[in-house]
Structures are given as structure tokens and as C-alpha cells.
Design an enzyme around this catalytic site. Sequence first.
Site, short mmCIF file in Angstrom:
data_model
loop_
_atom_site.label_atom_id
_atom_site.label_comp_id
_atom_site.label_asym_id
_atom_site.label_seq_id
_atom_site.Cartn_x
_atom_site.Cartn_y
_atom_site.Cartn_z
N THR A 116 -5.93 2.34 -6.90
CA THR A 116 -7.18 2.20 -6.14
C THR A 116 -8.11 3.34 -6.51
O THR A 116 -7.74 4.51 -6.40
CB THR A 116 -6.86 2.15 -4.64
N TYR A 159 -2.27 5.60 -4.65
CA TYR A 159 -3.37 6.56 -4.57
C TYR A 159 -2.95 7.76 -5.39
O TYR A 159 -1.80 8.21 -5.26
CB TYR A 159 -3.61 6.99 -3.12
N HIS A 181 -13.47 -2.28 -1.22
CA HIS A 181 -12.53 -1.84 -0.17
C HIS A 181 -12.86 -2.51 1.17
O HIS A 181 -12.73 -1.92 2.24
CB HIS A 181 -12.58 -0.32 -0.03
N LYS A 224 -8.29 -1.08 -8.98
CA LYS A 224 -8.83 -1.78 -7.81
C LYS A 224 -9.99 -0.98 -7.22
O LYS A 224 -9.83 0.20 -6.90
CB LYS A 224 -7.73 -1.94 -6.75
N SER A 254 0.83 -1.21 0.00
CA SER A 254 0.00 0.00 0.00
C SER A 254 0.86 1.26 0.00
O SER A 254 1.97 1.26 0.56
CB SER A 254 -0.88 -0.02 1.25
#
Length: 380
Positions: free
Chosen positions: A154, A128, A274, A250, A105
Site C-alpha cells: 500500500t 505497510y 484508500h 495499491k 491487512s
Amino acid sequence: MIVNVEDARAAAKARLPRIFFDYVDGGAFGEETLAANRADFARWTLVQRVLNDISTRDLTTHYLGTSHPLPFMLGPVGFLGLYAGNGEIAAARAAHAAGVPLCLSTFSIASIGQLRAATSGPLAFQLYVLSDRAIGDELLAQAEEAGVETLFLTVDTAITSVRERDLRNGFRALTRISPALGLRLLARPRWCLDMLRAGMPEVGAIAHRPEFGKGVLEQASNLSRRIDMGLSWADVERLRARWKGRLVLKGILSPEDARLARAAGADAIVVSNHGGRQLDGAPSTIAALPGIAEAVDGGIEILFDGGIRRGADIIKALALGASGVLLGRAYVYGLAAAGEAGVARILAHLTEEVSLTLGLMGLTSIEQLKKLGTAALKPR
Ligand SMILES: Cc1cc2nc3c(=O)[nH]c(=O)nc-3n(C[C@H](O)[C@H](O)[C@H](O)COP(=O)(O)O)c2cc1C
């Protein structure tokens, strides 16, 4: 004793400070989608066939452009290093020992470079999009330098939903550890020792940038504020032009968006809500999957996550059209319970569950299951 994911969850609850356990465990608002992610797996039953020689079973399967020994990988979960000391490295080592990738992440204690230096197996990176493009470019450069081939963008978090457990615990507004919180953390001495040994946590990807402040809490809060709320399909197209490797979107939950993802040049999507942490009231992922698979009709690869706690859940997602699945909380509970060994135990349990379930269905390989598709299941 940990014999399944639920046991690991109980052990994680006993070991983690409540503020962090609730952050991992909770979902958005009334947690309806969180609950549906689990409950809706039961809407499908497995077709049992007997007297096929099932003495050997092959779990090898193909996803993200290559063959993997198992149909599941470790998905991107923020702050692994807060659930266990050096948590990202611990989780990656367990994943690699099992032969599967971990997707790191953006919100991680270890940067992708640090993780690459500490491990040698397959790594993906989750991005992100930030309103400050220069920082986004820097994150991409870090991923490229670490040899990452697959980027997960994402797309379901342009704004962050409300997780009421986090509000109650004061997690949402947390930028520093107050004396009251310090006392509550001390109630989990084994966790405190583990953290002390690992050193002061920071958000590895941006720790070198002074404008984000000091320490993981302040840095994470400043990073969250920079997530681009205006994220659109044009950004996906721009990223597609910029990123030479595999691009995975995603957080796709509708057939229309799956088609748009394909048109924007994505190589794959993750059918994901999520983990029930964003749009409460959205369908469970296992309910959304068949419609998406039908709409794209093989035109784009589909991965899946949400609510996976059992081998049978994995089998159902693969039968309904996923090429592979991402684990979320399942491995994080193991990590919080017992570090690298805890993740390894969860992966071993899920491997055994998938293998046994497959065999008891009269099947001998994941590839055979995928070919059978929905014929392997019946609605309840
Ligand atoms: C504590 C926590 C943190 C997460 N952080 C991220 C993240 O940083 N980036 C991301 O793309 N998804 C993140 N997710 C979502 C997971 O990748 C995944 O979609 C979800 O956990 C799947 O549901 P499950 O946990 O029920 O298996 C997070 C999930 C949890 C539980």
C-alpha cells in the site's frame, strides 16, 4: 432484512459501537472524495442490448495470474476481528466459499499464519513498509511461510490523513479502553459478547514483540508510528528484488505513477484512493481509472477499488479497464452485521447483481464485457 450493501451498512451501524462504525464508514476531512467515489459511478450509464440469448451467464474471469469464478475479491481492511469475533477467519471463509481470495491487512487480529491454519483458500497479504526494516522482513517471511503468492504494497499511506469522525470519537488517540468508553461499548451487548468469546484482540503480526505493548489498541498505535514516511520508488525496487511472488502496488491514482509502477517492476496496480480515507479532494477512483488504463495501455495489470456497493459498479470498473476489483466496506458491513454469514450474503447479492446486470446488458460473460470495454458504457 439485508437485500443489498446499504441494508448491511444499516445493520452494521446498529450492531457496532459507534467508535468502530465511524472508523469503518468515515473518510478524510470533508469526505468529498469518499462521496465522489460513490457519486461518480453515475457518470456512466450501461448500454442495454436485447434479444441475445442470455439464459446462461459466466462470471469467471482472469486476474492476478489466474482464473477466478467472480470478478471481485476481498481487499485489505484493518481490524476485521474488531467488527466480528475472529473476523479475519470469518471473512476468509466466506470469500473461499465463493471461490475468491482475501487480502489480509498488516493491521489484523489474525496473523497470516493463523489465517492460513484456519482456512485453505487463496490468501494475499497487504504490507505497510515500516521504518524498522527487520520487522518488515519478518512480515515478509510470515507471508512466505504461509504460502502467499501475491503481496499488495500500500503506497498511499506514508502519512495518515485526518478522519474527523475518529477525532471526535477519540479513536485516533486510543491506546486503552477508558471507563467512559467501556460504558459506551456496553451499549452494544451483542458485539461485547462476540468479542469476549473471541478472546483479547491483538495485532497478530507483531503480538509476539513486547516492544509494541499489549492489546490491539496499543499495538496498532505503536505499529502506525513505525510506518515509513520516507517511502519512495527506491523502496519499491528493493522490495521487488526481495519478493519473489507477485507484487501489486495499491493506491495509484495518476497515470504518471502507474507508468512508474510498471517501470519499478510491479506486476499490477490497484487504482485506489484508500476509500476516500487519505487525500480528500483527490479524484474518485472511477474518474481516475480511464486515464490510467489509457496511459499504461495494457502494459501493467490494473485492479480497482473504491465505493463499490452495487454489481453495476463492478461492471463499470471492468469495462473501463480493471481486470478485477477489490471490495472494501461492502463486505465489512456484512461482517459487522452478521459475521461469516453476513459476508457470504453480501457476496451472494453482488454475484446476483453482476449476473443480472450483465444479462440485462445483453452480455453472457465477464470476458465478453472486458473485450467490449468502454463500448459497454456511455457517459451520462
Ligand atoms: C476501515 C478500513 C480499514 C482499512 N484498512 C486498510 C489497510 O489496513 N490496508 C490497506 O491497504 N487498505 C485499507 N483500507 C482501504 C481498503 O483496502 C480499500 O482501498 C477501500 O476500503 C476501498 O473503498 P470502499 O471501502 O469504498 O470499497 C481500509 C479501508 C477501511 C474502510
